[in-house]
Each structure stands twice: as structure tokens, then as C-alpha cells.
Design a protein around this motif. Structure first.
Motif, short mmCIF file in Angstrom:
data_model
loop_
_atom_site.label_atom_id
_atom_site.label_comp_id
_atom_site.label_asym_id
_atom_site.label_seq_id
_atom_site.Cartn_x
_atom_site.Cartn_y
_atom_site.Cartn_z
N GLY A 122 17.99 1.38 -13.84
CA GLY A 122 19.18 2.17 -14.14
C GLY A 122 18.92 3.36 -15.03
N LYS A 123 17.69 3.53 -15.51
CA LYS A 123 17.34 4.66 -16.37
C LYS A 123 16.40 5.60 -15.64
N SER A 124 16.21 6.80 -16.21
CA SER A 124 15.26 7.74 -15.61
C SER A 124 13.82 7.30 -15.84
N TYR A 125 13.61 6.51 -16.91
CA TYR A 125 12.24 6.10 -17.20
C TYR A 125 12.22 4.77 -17.93
N GLU A 126 11.23 3.97 -17.62
CA GLU A 126 10.97 2.71 -18.31
C GLU A 126 9.51 2.71 -18.73
N SER A 127 9.27 2.56 -20.03
CA SER A 127 7.92 2.71 -20.56
C SER A 127 7.16 1.39 -20.68
N ARG A 128 7.73 0.30 -20.24
CA ARG A 128 7.06 -0.99 -20.40
C ARG A 128 5.77 -1.06 -19.58
N TRP A 129 4.74 -1.59 -20.22
CA TRP A 129 3.47 -1.78 -19.52
C TRP A 129 3.67 -2.69 -18.31
N GLY A 130 2.96 -2.38 -17.27
CA GLY A 130 3.06 -3.15 -16.05
C GLY A 130 4.13 -2.66 -15.11
N GLU A 131 5.04 -1.80 -15.60
CA GLU A 131 6.11 -1.27 -14.78
C GLU A 131 6.12 0.26 -14.71
N ARG A 132 5.65 0.91 -15.76
CA ARG A 132 5.83 2.36 -15.85
C ARG A 132 5.06 3.13 -14.77
N MET A 133 3.96 2.58 -14.25
CA MET A 133 3.16 3.30 -13.27
C MET A 133 3.66 3.11 -11.84
N THR A 134 4.44 2.05 -11.58
CA THR A 134 4.87 1.76 -10.22
C THR A 134 6.37 1.58 -10.05
N GLY A 135 7.07 1.26 -11.14
CA GLY A 135 8.48 0.94 -11.00
C GLY A 135 8.66 -0.47 -10.47
N THR A 136 9.91 -0.88 -10.31
CA THR A 136 10.22 -2.23 -9.81
C THR A 136 11.32 -2.14 -8.74
N GLY A 137 11.48 -3.23 -8.01
CA GLY A 137 12.55 -3.28 -7.03
C GLY A 137 12.08 -3.08 -5.61
N PRO A 138 13.01 -3.11 -4.65
CA PRO A 138 12.67 -3.05 -3.22
C PRO A 138 11.91 -1.78 -2.82
N TYR A 139 12.30 -0.63 -3.38
CA TYR A 139 11.62 0.61 -3.00
C TYR A 139 10.17 0.60 -3.47
N ALA A 140 9.92 0.17 -4.70
CA ALA A 140 8.55 0.08 -5.20
C ALA A 140 7.73 -0.87 -4.35
N ASP A 141 8.34 -2.00 -3.94
CA ASP A 141 7.64 -2.95 -3.08
C ASP A 141 7.31 -2.34 -1.72
N LEU A 142 8.24 -1.55 -1.19
CA LEU A 142 8.02 -0.91 0.11
C LEU A 142 6.87 0.09 0.04
N VAL A 143 6.85 0.92 -1.02
CA VAL A 143 5.76 1.88 -1.18
C VAL A 143 4.43 1.15 -1.29
N ARG A 144 4.40 0.08 -2.08
CA ARG A 144 3.17 -0.69 -2.25
C ARG A 144 2.69 -1.26 -0.92
N GLN A 145 3.61 -1.82 -0.14
CA GLN A 145 3.23 -2.40 1.15
C GLN A 145 2.73 -1.33 2.12
N ARG A 146 3.42 -0.21 2.18
CA ARG A 146 2.98 0.88 3.07
C ARG A 146 1.60 1.38 2.68
N PHE A 147 1.43 1.59 1.38
CA PHE A 147 0.14 2.10 0.90
C PHE A 147 -0.97 1.10 1.19
N ASN A 148 -0.79 -0.14 0.82
CA ASN A 148 -1.84 -1.15 0.98
C ASN A 148 -2.21 -1.36 2.45
N ARG A 149 -1.20 -1.39 3.30
CA ARG A 149 -1.47 -1.62 4.72
C ARG A 149 -2.30 -0.48 5.30
N LYS A 150 -1.92 0.75 4.99
CA LYS A 150 -2.65 1.89 5.54
C LYS A 150 -4.04 2.00 4.92
N ALA A 151 -4.14 1.80 3.62
CA ALA A 151 -5.44 1.89 2.95
C ALA A 151 -6.41 0.86 3.51
#
Length: 353
Positions: free
Chosen positions: A295-324
Motif C-alpha cells: 500500500g506504500k510507494s516503498y518498503e525498505s525491509r530486507w528480503g522485500e525491497r528488491m522484489t516486492g511482494t504479492g501476485p504481481y511480484a510472483d508473476l514477474v519471478r515466474q516469467r523471468f525464471n522460466r525464460k532464463a
């Protein structure tokens, strides 16, 4: 501002006095008025560095020490997470970050002193992690090249991230280091669209040039990969698969990705950029970014700040990993850089005295 990422120059958060600039009274709108330039020249100041190696404890990045030859970056990438750091030097993270640079001319000399310290422990040095070590000012200053000469002399491992074609100037040093297992390079590849590149990264190398960098580094025997980042929802996320294909075709051996981050003043700068270049989708982009950050523009917590969380982040990760995976792009180095070759020049003679 021509060839600049932003025309904004917001006050930094450490200034005790802030000027209200919200009201537009029409001043400086005449294009023939020389007091209202459409571009700003780059100013370079010098700093005598008292230390040059920065230590890092963040678990989100794969290095624990780094060197930044410059503060500020003329590449002018609107998304650069390092922009807010310019506030520490009483300058704006906006236009100042792109036009008022600080160079460290004694970087190589200081590095030699720090490597010579009795208690120094060897681990790869990440070169240019905050701002690009191969930005345009390096062509005249050659501070980065001086650092590489010292690292080659000491046989010290180094990793580099860049989007600057100037890295090809140093193929001699990089090849020497890579031949001993002491060097790897990652090229930042954000888009294959020249128009978007000009809008988003005005003074960085063109996409075709970055692919050429990958090809030439690979041909020289230097382990080379890409960082696809930042991924920006509805701006460049549709290019993920195409970017990975182009990188693999150029000879990249590995790939990783980073989601857009908007810490501190960068939030205002990026939203202004969106309104100027993509006004019809700006709210849609920011809504998705807030979904990624609780719900914010930025979250600085380690483990989340580089990728984000939620369905969209999971989708990007899956697309990237599958193609790579399909392209054989490993996420990490095939082999870690060597640390056992480190030496202090002249130190071999010490036992004789």
C-alpha cells in the motif's frame, strides 16, 4: 531539460529552510530567455577521499565491500535508487544528482593504502554499485581505470555493474583479471526500446550498444551477465522475455532482476516523470507499485525491497525464471572469484630483512 532525466530539483531532506515552489507565476517561460536554459552543463567537484572501501551488511546484495569512484551520475536514470544519497552532500537528488558530480581523484592511492593494512581481509570488491563507475566523466578522469590497475597489481577480485560503453576501453585490465579468475561483469539492461531508453536513461548507452558490450566482454573471456532492472509495471515489464533472449544471444551467461524501488525523494521524481511521459497510465503504474509495497510507494525491509511482494511480484519471478532457464542463463556465477591469489606487491621481500 534536454538529455536529463528530470527538470525537478527538490530540496533535500536535511535542509533546515525550504522554499515553496508550488505556485507557478509564469516566470521563465520565454524560450528566448537565457535565464531559463533547456539544459544544464555538468559540474565536477573533487573530494580527497579519506577512505575508499565501503562495507555492506545488507543480505539483499551479493557483496560485502564496494568502491564508488564518483558521487552522482551523469547517466541521469530517472529510477536510480542512489539519487537520495546526494542529499547527504547538501545537494538535490533531482537535477543536482545528474549535473553536480563529485570525483575522487585519489581513489587508487587510497585503495593501495587500505589493501596494504595488516588486518585487511580479501573478498571481492564491487565497483560502482551506487553510481556507475563508467559514466561519461570517467573518459577524462580515468579514476576507475586507476582502481583497476591497483586491483590487477594486487591480484584482487572485483565485480562490476555498468551500463556504460566506456568499459570496453579497459578490456586489457579486465581480461588480465578474468584470466586469473578475478573479475566478472554485469551489464544493466532495462529495455530494448530506444525511445524508452532516451526517456528513462538519457545519457546511458543505447540498448544495441549494451548488447555489443556483452558480446565483446564475452569474446575477451570475461564472465558477463545482465541485471534486468528495474522492472517497472506497465512500462518495461512486457519486455522481460525479449531482453533475456537478446542477452543470451549476445553471450551473457547469467541474469538476475530487480523491481523498481522508490526510496525517499525518488518517489516525487519518478511520479513527475510518469506524468510527463506516460500521463494516461501514471495512476495505473503507481497503483501496481503500491500493491507491491503493502500500500506504500516503498518498503525498505530486507528480503522485500528488491522484489516486492504479492501476485504481481510472483508473476514477474515466474516469467523471468522460466525464460532464463530455457535460455541457460544461470542466476549466479558458475564459479566464485578467487581470493587466494591476493598479494601485496613487495611483500615477498619482507622475510629477507
Amino acid at each position: 531539460m534536454k538529455t536529463r532525466g528530470t527538470a525537478l530539483n527538490p530540496e533535500n531532506r536535511f535542509q533546515p529552510i525550504v522554499t515553496d515552489r508550488q505556485s507557478d507565476d509564469g516566470w521563465y517561460q520565454d524560450p528566448t530567455d537565457e535565464t531559463c536554459p533547456d539544459s544544464v552543463v555538468t559540474e565536477v567537484m573533487e573530494e580527497r577521499a579519506r577512505s575508499i572501501i565501503s562495507r555492506n551488511r545488507s543480505p539483499d546484495v551479493p557483496f560485502d565491500q564496494s568502491i564508488n569512484p564518483y558521487r552522482g551520475c551523469e547517466h541521469a536514470c530517472i529510477y536510480c535508487f542512489a539519487r537520495p544519497s546526494h542529499a547527504y552532500w547538501d545537494m538535490s537528488p533531482g537535477l543536482d544528482f545528474e549535473t553536480r558530480l563529485i570525483a575522487k581523484p585519489n581513489a587508487a592511492e587510497q585503495l593501495r593504502k587500505e589493501l596494504d593494512k595488516p588486518g585487511y581481509r580479501v573478498s571481492p570488491i564491487a565497483l560502482g554499485m551506487n553510481t556507475d563507475a563508467y559514466q561519461p566523466v570517467e573518459k577524462q578522469r580515468e579514476i576507475t581505470r586507476g582502481i583497476l590497475k591497483v586491483l590487477a597489481e594486487y591480484r584482487h577480485p572485483v565485480t562490476i555493474i555498468t551500463k556504460g560503453a566506456l568499459i570496453l576501453r579497459d578490456l586489457d585490465l579486465l581480461s588480465e583479471l578474468a584470466g586469473q579468475g578475478l573479475c566478472s561483469v554485469s551489464v544493466s539492461l532495462t529495455t530494448l526500446d530506444n525511445t524508452l531508453k532516451r526517456q528513462m536513461e538519457p545519457r546511458a548507452a543505447a540498448p544495441a550498444t549494451r548488447l555489443k558490450i556483452i558480446r565483446e566482454l564475452n569474446a575477451a573471456g570475461i564472465p558477463t551477465g545482465i541485471i534486468l532492472g528495474p522492472v517497472i509495471p506497465f512500462i518495461n515489464d512486457h519486455e522481460i522475455e525479449a531482453i533475456l533472449e537478446a542477452a543470451a544471444g549476445a553471450g551473457a551467461g547469467r541474469a538476475s532482476w530487480i523491481m523498481l524501488r522508490l526510496p525517499l525523494e525518488l518517489d516525487e521524481l519518478f511520479q513527475d516523470w510518469l506524468q510527463r511521459h506516460f500521463p494516461q497510465r501514471a495512476e495505473h503504474v503507481m497503483a501496481r507499485i503500491r500493491d507491491l509495497r503493502g500500500g506504500k510507494s516503498y518498503e525498505s525491509r530486507w528480503g522485500e525491497r528488491m522484489t516486492g511482494t504479492g501476485p504481481y511480484a510472483d508473476l514477474v519471478r515466474q516469467r523471468f525464471n522460466r525464460k532464463a532457464r530455457s535460455l541457460g542463463l544461470g542466476r549466479h556465477e558458475a564459479e566464485p572469484l578467487r581470493t587466494d591469489l591476493f598479494r601485496k606487491p613487495g611483500g615477498e621481500q619482507i622475510p629477507l630483512f
